[in-house]
Design a protein around this motif. Structure first.
Motif, PDB file in Angstrom:
ATOM      1  N   GLY A 433       0.787  -1.218   0.000  1.00 59.45           N
ATOM      2  CA  GLY A 433       0.000   0.000   0.000  1.00 59.45           C
ATOM      3  C   GLY A 433       0.826   1.278   0.000  1.00 59.45           C
ATOM      4  N   ASN A 434       2.147   1.150   0.024  1.00 64.10           N
ATOM      5  CA  ASN A 434       2.996   2.333   0.023  1.00 64.10           C
ATOM      6  C   ASN A 434       3.187   2.811  -1.418  1.00 64.10           C
ATOM      7  N   PRO A 435       2.684   4.025  -1.746  1.00 59.74           N
ATOM      8  CA  PRO A 435       2.762   4.490  -3.143  1.00 59.74           C
ATOM      9  C   PRO A 435       4.205   4.659  -3.635  1.00 59.74           C
ATOM     10  N   GLN A 436       5.118   5.021  -2.763  1.00 57.10           N
ATOM     11  CA  GLN A 436       6.506   5.195  -3.185  1.00 57.10           C
ATOM     12  C   GLN A 436       7.132   3.848  -3.562  1.00 57.10           C
ATOM     13  N   VAL A 437       6.793   2.820  -2.797  1.00 57.82           N
ATOM     14  CA  VAL A 437       7.301   1.481  -3.108  1.00 57.82           C
ATOM     15  C   VAL A 437       6.720   0.999  -4.432  1.00 57.82           C
ATOM     16  N   THR A 438       5.419   1.189  -4.596  1.00 58.30           N
ATOM     17  CA  THR A 438       4.769   0.771  -5.836  1.00 58.30           C
ATOM     18  C   THR A 438       5.378   1.466  -7.045  1.00 58.30           C
ATOM     19  N   GLU A 439       5.616   2.764  -6.913  1.00 56.94           N
ATOM     20  CA  GLU A 439       6.203   3.531  -8.021  1.00 56.94           C
ATOM     21  C   GLU A 439       7.612   3.036  -8.346  1.00 56.94           C
ATOM     22  N   ARG A 440       8.391   2.733  -7.306  1.00 58.79           N
ATOM     23  CA  ARG A 440       9.763   2.259  -7.521  1.00 58.79           C
ATOM     24  C   ARG A 440       9.758   0.891  -8.209  1.00 58.79           C
ATOM     25  N   VAL A 441       8.898  -0.017  -7.765  1.00 63.94           N
ATOM     26  CA  VAL A 441       8.819  -1.351  -8.370  1.00 63.94           C
ATOM     27  C   VAL A 441       8.383  -1.252  -9.827  1.00 63.94           C
ATOM     28  N   ASN A 442       7.377  -0.411 -10.090  1.00 64.02           N
ATOM     29  CA  ASN A 442       6.899  -0.253 -11.466  1.00 64.02           C
ATOM     30  C   ASN A 442       7.979   0.317 -12.379  1.00 64.02           C
ATOM     31  N   ARG A 443       8.753   1.251 -11.839  1.00 61.06           N
ATOM     32  CA  ARG A 443       9.824   1.861 -12.639  1.00 61.06           C
ATOM     33  C   ARG A 443      10.891   0.837 -12.983  1.00 61.06           C
TER      34      ARG A 443
END
Length: 515
Positions: A433-443
């Motif tokens: 649920g952490n948006p920063q983690v999600t963004e990093r993984v997607n990148r």
């Protein structure tokens, strides 16, 4: 002795001391190369460093006794020859056991190159110019461990690891030849008594056990290993028995009675703390540069070079201002502040820190160490009679080496535990649920997909990249904590230093005594 011969002798013994001290750190950057070449594990190869340190710390306090018993000239030249021969044998070693053995013997020869060299330099100057002598010898004490990684990195990358030992051979031959013609016995000799075999055995067992515990404790998970626990018990019993024996035997191998001098006792404590700072900072910085910032061994060594060069001038300057009457309190205060600032500024680094930032901060470290080395070395011998100077110098040098071993051992344990703690804290924030983690993984996933990797594999690699980032960040935070801890140690020692230095009375001179 003519002024020219006197200058040549001073240069010779300082070069010998530098050579010995370079070998304390020159192998650090070559361990992985040695490991691969000799077919040994990195853990076994680390004994190349440990064996040298153990031999050094065992022999240094015994140098005064050996000089008296064998004759200083014979002992010193013999030690240079032993060091030089063992350097060749280290470079020529075909297995890790052979290399460790000759490194131990090399360390036994190197002990005299430190303590006796200092005593020879001090003898070349009258008592009122002891600051100049301390400054000259301080160059070797400081420069040796500092340029070791630079030299080791360059040689390892451009030649092969045996050459980090072979370079000692021409220097050793030149030093032995020069001392054969120039070095004489001291004008004031200590009386040679019987051989204190009990003291020698207790010292060897005690210091050898202690040094092994300090050097290998963290790698072996401390008391989880039975032999570390056993060696700790042996060290405590042996060293306690050694102190009691030496204080009561008429011909001690190490005359602990010289510690009745308040100047020497205080200098020994402060030199121990200085050793902690000197060696831990030279240990932490290259590790950060190579493991976290991606510098090569040569680039890492070059970070230390400007500070080393400036330190030479700082040491000479320190000797001169002390000689002119500037209070040692002021010099040491500035030295401590400079070193505290270095540790504080290094605690502000990040994974994007530039080489220029680290280089400028290392200059503060170099100046700080230079400002501490000279007055503390002078303080150690200032109130001792000429016959006790070699013993006082040997004890003071041993405290510096022990400080380095203790400091590196303690800071390695501390940083390892802080890394684990920071990793737990960071991982607790890595959730779906952490948006920063999600963004990093997607990148990361997109990056790997553009490299032609399938979605599932790209996602798994992205997760691994996040984990690598966590490991790097938690390691960096642990090193930041380590710098702060070292700076705090120096800050806590500062009041003790000022209290002791205020005992100096009379007109401002360099000579410090207990009266």
């Amino acid at each position: 002795m003519s002024p020219l011969k006197r200058q040549v002798l001073i240069i010779t013994v300082i070069c010998a001391a530098i050579m010995e001290l370079i070998d304390t750190s020159i192998v650090n950057v070559a361990l992985s190369y040695m490991s691969g070449n000799l077919g040994s594990t990195l853990e076994d190869t680390a004994w190349v460093i440990t064996s040298y340190a153990i031999a050094n710390v065992i022999i240094i306090p015994m140098t005064s006794f050996l000089s008296t018993k064998l004759g200083r000239r014979n002992y010193y030249i013999g030690s240079i020859i032993l060091f030089t021969i063992c350097s060749f044998m280290c470079g020529n070693a075909s297995g890790i056991s052979e290399l460790v053995l000759f490194r131990f013997l090399q360390g036994l020869g190197g002990g005299a190159l430190l303590s006796v060299s200092a005593a020879v330099v001090y003898e070349q100057f009258p008592k009122e110019k002891i600051g100049t002598a301390s400054a000259l010898f301080g160059i070797g004490v400081f420069i040796g461990p500092t340029i070791g990684p630079t030299l080791g990195g360059y040689i390892t990358e451009n030649f092969s690891w045996p050459w980090i030992f072979y370079i000692n051979i021409p220097i050793g031959i030149a030093a032995a030849t020069s001392c054969y013609f120039l070095l004489a016995e001291p004008t004031v000799k200590a009386k040679a008594g019987g051989i204190d075999w009990t003291g020698i055995i207790l010292l060897t067992i005690g210091i050898g056990s202690l040094q092994t515990v300090l050097e290998r404790g963290q790698a072996e998970d401390w008391f989880a290993k039975g032999y570390i626990l056993a060696l700790t018990i042996i060290a405590v019993i042996s060293l306690t028995a050694f102190v009691l024996w030496e204080l009561h035997t008429p011909n001690p191998v190490v005359d602990l009675r010289v510690l009745k001098s308040k100047s020497l006792s205080v200098a020994a404590i402060l030199t121990f703390i200085t050793g902690v700072g000197m060696f831990t900072s030279i240990f932490l910085t290259p590790v950060i540069a190579q493991r976290l910032l991606g510098f090569t061994p040569t680039e890492t060594g070059l970070l230390l070079l400007p500070g080393a060069i400036i330190a030479v001038f700082a040491l000479i300057f320190t000797g001169k201002i002390l000689q002119s009457g500037v209070s040692p309190v002021i010099v040491i205060l500035v030295g401590f502040i400079s070193f505290i600032f270095f540790n504080w500024s290094m605690s502000q680094i990040s994974l994007d820190t530039s080489a220029s930032y680290i280089t400028t901060r290392l200059i503060f470290r170099a100046v700080g160490m230079a400002l501490l080395t000279v007055p503390l070395s002078s303080l150690a011998v200032s109130s001792l009679p000429a016959k006790d100077m070699p013993q006082g110098t040997a004890l003071n040098n041993m405290m510096r080496q022990l400080g380095g071993s203790f400091g590196i051992s303690a800071i390695t344990t501390y940083s390892t535990r802080r890394t684990a703690s920071h990793r737990v804290d960071l991982i607790s924030n890595i959730t779906a649920g952490n948006p920063q983690v999600t963004e990093r993984v997607n990148r990361f996933t997109s990056y790997f997909q553009h490299k032609g990797i399938g979605l599932l594999d790209a996602h798994q690699k992205a997760i691994k990249m996040v984990d690598v980032t966590v490991v790097k960040q938690s390691t960096l935070l642990s090193y930041i904590d380590s710098y702060m801890l070292i700076g705090l140690l120096f800050a806590l020692a500062l009041p003790l230093l000022l209290l002791v230095m205020k005992r100096k009375a009379g007109p401002p001179k360099l000579v410090l005594n207990d009266h």
